[in-house]
Scaffold this active site. Sequence first.
Site, PDB file in Angstrom:
ATOM      1  N   GLU B  52       0.898  -1.422   0.082  1.00 34.68           N
ATOM      2  CA  GLU B  52       0.148   0.034  -0.017  1.00 34.68           C
ATOM      3  C   GLU B  52       0.925   1.510  -0.027  1.00 34.68           C
ATOM      4  OE1 GLU B  52      -0.524  -2.675   1.993  1.00 34.68           O
ATOM      5  OE2 GLU B  52      -2.564  -3.333   1.656  1.00 34.68           O
ATOM      6  N   PHE B 114     -11.389  -8.474  13.075  1.00 36.50           N
ATOM      7  CA  PHE B 114     -10.272  -8.775  11.856  1.00 36.50           C
ATOM      8  C   PHE B 114     -10.245  -7.667  10.981  1.00 36.50           C
ATOM      9  CE2 PHE B 114      -9.105 -10.584   7.752  1.00 36.50           C
ATOM     10  CZ  PHE B 114      -7.685 -11.129   8.342  1.00 36.50           C
ATOM     11  N   GLN B 115      -8.986  -7.201  10.909  1.00 29.37           N
ATOM     12  CA  GLN B 115      -8.233  -6.249  10.162  1.00 29.37           C
ATOM     13  C   GLN B 115      -9.030  -4.601  10.642  1.00 29.37           C
ATOM     14  OE1 GLN B 115      -8.266  -7.420   5.791  1.00 29.37           O
ATOM     15  NE2 GLN B 115      -6.248  -8.060   6.355  1.00 29.37           N
ATOM     16  N   LYS B 164     -17.610  -1.163   5.223  1.00 30.74           N
ATOM     17  CA  LYS B 164     -18.252  -2.298   4.359  1.00 30.74           C
ATOM     18  C   LYS B 164     -19.725  -2.099   4.253  1.00 30.74           C
ATOM     19  CE  LYS B 164     -17.196  -7.014   2.687  1.00 30.74           C
ATOM     20  NZ  LYS B 164     -16.438  -8.085   2.905  1.00 30.74           N
ATOM     21  N   MET B 482      24.383   9.107   2.854  1.00 37.09           N
ATOM     22  CA  MET B 482      24.247  10.172   3.565  1.00 37.09           C
ATOM     23  C   MET B 482      24.426   9.875   4.991  1.00 37.09           C
ATOM     24  SD  MET B 482      24.042  13.380   3.196  1.00 37.09           S
ATOM     25  CE  MET B 482      22.954  14.200   1.932  1.00 37.09           C
TER      26      MET B 482
END
Lengths: 185, 585
Positions: B52, B114-115, B164, B482
């Site tokens: 993502e 869940f999630q 959802k 760096m």
Amino acid sequence: MMIVAGQSQSAYFLEEELPSTERSHTLSVLVDNEPGVLARVVGLFSGRGYNIESLTVSEIEHASHMSRITIVTTGRPPVISQIMHQLGRLVPVHKVINLTWAGDALERELALVKVAGKGEIRDEALRLAQAFNARIVDATLDSYVFEITGAPADIDRFVGLMKECGLVELARTGLAALARGKAGI
Amino acid sequence: MTRQMTGAEMVIQTLIDQGVDTIFGYPGSAVLPIFDELIQQDEVRHVLVRHEQGAGHAAEGYARSTGKVGVVLVTSGPAIANMVTALADARADSIPMVCITGQVPTTLIGTDAFQEADTVGITRPCTKHNWLVRRIEDLPGILHEAFRIATTGRPGPVLVDIPKNIQFQTGTYENRKDKALTQYRPAVKAPDAAIREAVELMAAAKKPILYTGGGVINAGPKAVALLRDLVQMTGFPITSTLMGLGAYPASGKNWLGMLGMHGTFEANLAMHDCDVMVCIGARFDDRITGRIDAFSPNSKKIHIDIDPSSINKTVMVDLPMVGDVGHVIEDLISAWTAREPVRDMAALAAWWKQIDAWRAKKCMTYRPSTEAIMPQYAIERLHALTKGGDTYITTEVGQHQMWVAQYYGFEEPNRLMTSGGLGTMGYGLPAAIGTQLAHPGALVINVAGDASIQMNIRELSTAVQHNAPVKTFILNNRHLGMVRQWQTLFHGNRLSNSVADAQPDFVRLAEAYGAVGIRCSRPSELDDAIEEMIRIDRPVLFDCRVVNLAHCFPMVPAGGAHNEMLLGADEENEMVGGGADKVLA
């Protein structure tokens, strides 16, 4: 100083010559009363390292879902100005007013003060409560709960005296504040 | 006109009504109804990424190279946790982005489902605004308002979290494009009095400078053209932040180069010594100012910014002007033209003479080598062989990024996509993919370091899948360059965890992904290898082996003042380490 969403927020017109000492400021913030708005304001303060001394929030216009958040914070004028601009940047914020800069604002707080004791100390608590215009909202044979409304400094003094008179516990509401005079925000 | 449709359909219809043709994302349980609508239409293209974060940076590259809004669509929980870096990046660099996320059904919110994650809570400090949609009736208004807030005022990322069950519910859709839902209205024009005072200050300046930033590019092509007019009209020297490169052409005669920590000698000294500074769409970041109490001590400062909170945040200015950069410059030009100011031309000529003396220091000089590729040389050749074409450059974060800023001369805006404010390693490859998909015929090159590229290397698979022939040009010095530079300069040369052990074979890695690998380690072969890379119409990983211990100079050490710069010549010093010409075996 007032920041209004959508108005030309040029600091050029808003920033005044200000004393440069650190002091406490009372900010009044008008916001949409929507989920998370308080979290946005509090998160801004914690995320940017600003200090909150007192914070109160309540809906003031049910029909238009508006709330007023009153925040007491401490800082030098540039920091206070930055805090106000950061608040003004939040989408649900309509207006930010610095009541301390606006002049001698009305500031009131309510406290509930529970004391316990018998005899002389109980009489003394009652006499002091009368002197401070505190009301008795609960009483038993060996306790009182007083309700006092006033400027935070007056409440501080009353609570200080009650410590000598059997103070058990204390609840304070935080500040409600308005500018004097006929003008509203 | 209103229509009945499901929440998932409303999302797609909003994208269409907002003119969005490409989105980046990754499906998952809580967002499946929207993905189901996505596959049943062909107006909006979805680009499947591999993680993502990659979707977020791809959308940023798409947005910054086009001036349009970048859109991402991901699921709940881990997806939004992965997206946080890209949101914070877009917020730091003021990139317009709309992030649509699926959430567990409203009945499960708060149950540790869940999630499930507190998406609006997690993303509140790294978005411009966000919403959790609780009712289908609110969805169309919120979706369109998300686009308005993301793209107007100071742009930024806006997130809409949609449970959802609301995606499945049916409601009334109305195209509310440009209709305000909240009272959010950024100021656009600065007050006339401020414009007049700015013209007076600028006209009286003996040692002026324009210091510009990403805000000019965000204000659009017209603002960029007006900035160039302003330079032409006033004859002022101009410098820019990393985010502002290209607004004024690097070949322009008034150009001083980038300023700040790795800025040029002439830009930093001109900032330090100027008497009037006009800051346009920049924000006095610590990488720009160095030590605040020594920053441009004798100048009157004018600050033009659309965000009032950017003004007087770190540097106190004399004349703040809140407004859109384009409108304010336009008003400045009209006021200047009307005023026909009489100026101290002798003083201005003396200022330019001083600037030319600083330029004569040639601060960008580096020690050339015929044996090994100097990283600065590699960027110079990359520029020489790609300039004039339709070329877009993205970068990761580190030494290579600064060398691009110093040695790749940008002539136009929206041509450099880089992570400035947040400094996100791993930004460049997905940003290049987003840029390439927005500009199919263009040459898109991600200049990377060997460490940065590995942070989001999996997106090479995305490039292959979507036929995005992005070129990744790795300046491979086998170090976190760096970090290694700071350790050498400021931490007793103790290279704690900055050496790239167990580096992959980038050529074989490219081949494993179905891309093309090229390796080059000799200066004499570099031009041919770069030209081969340009010719290949597929994704390329170019492993450019450069000297391992080169430093990025000039450098203002953190907390230093602009007139306390380390220059390339200092590289001869023992302290800086004598290994600049040490070559990878």
